[in-house]
Design a protein around this motif. Structure first.
Motif: not given
Length: 225
Positions: A168-190
């Motif tokens: 995949q390609i994904i924007r940095r800011d949408v990953v950095a915005a997730h509040p967790g430390r341990v999480f799946s990319l599924n949470a970002v995709w959802d």
């Protein structure tokens, strides 16, 4: 290649439980397929496109560090494994550009460079772009599909759709915005799927899932080895 996405993180931190017993003493990315470790197949795809390569590691990380050349940035997750989202988030400070490429290391490909397909389809107004393959073009994959790809390139989750290839390609800011430390990319995709901000593109070749020992000879047969 878009200037906004020239770094890649290859995921190599997992425990490889489905690959047991081969992974009892060897991390899954170092399991060989067609005479080369899985991680080397993935690295070759990235090198062909002159991407800046990052690899994360956790399980048996010392073996991964010893194998990888100094030209590759290695991110050792310690003491905890961070999952895909957390692993990417922790690597972002050493990466550049507005978006990053990610790739699972437990697959091999037959056809054009999958990362090239992604980069050619990427637009800077996208939040995430996932590379999919029709179920009939998979090898060693016995599960259902993941996403339905609309004619406009939009995605929705569906077991009757295509298979996510791990690229995949994904924007940095949408990953950095997730509040967790341990999480799946599924949470970002959802979250992005709910906003209609995830796009997809279909891989035209064949894709082999090498997540289990039985997948190794199937992948080698696909590669005509």
């Amino acid at each position: 290649m878009p200037e906004s996405a020239n770094d890649i993180l290859i995921f190599g931190a997992g425990f490889g439980t489905r690959m047991a017993p081969l992974t009892e003493t060897t991390p899954k990315p170092l399991i060989e397929v067609a005479g080369a470790p899985l991680i080397d197949h993935a690295i070759g795809l990235a090198r062909d496109l002159a991407l800046n390569i990052h690899v994360n590691a956790h399980y048996l990380a010392d073996q991964m560090v010893a194998h990888l050349p100094p030209t590759i940035t290695t991110h050792v997750e310690y003491p905890d494994i961070l999952d895909t989202g957390g692993g990417l988030k922790s690597a972002l400070p050493k990466m550049h550009g507005e978006a990053v490429v990610t790739l699972n290391s437990d697959a091999v490909w037959s056809g054009p460079n999958p990362l090239g397909i992604l980069l050619d389809a990427w637009r800077d107004d996208m939040s995430a772009l996932l590379l999919l393959v029709p179920v009939e073009q998979t090898v060693g994959y016995a599960r259902k599909g993941n996403f339905f790809l609309g004619q406009d390139g939009s995605l929705s989750r569906s077991p009757d759709g295509q298979v996510y290839t791990g690229a995949q390609i994904i924007r940095r800011d949408v990953v950095a915005a997730h509040p967790g430390r341990v999480f799946s990319l599924n949470a970002v995709w959802d979250r992005l799927l709910g906003e209609g901000k995830v796009a997809g593109v279909t891989y035209p070749g064949r894709w082999a899932d090498v997540g289990t020992p039985s997948g190794i000879p199937l992948a080698e047969a696909m590669l005509n080895v």
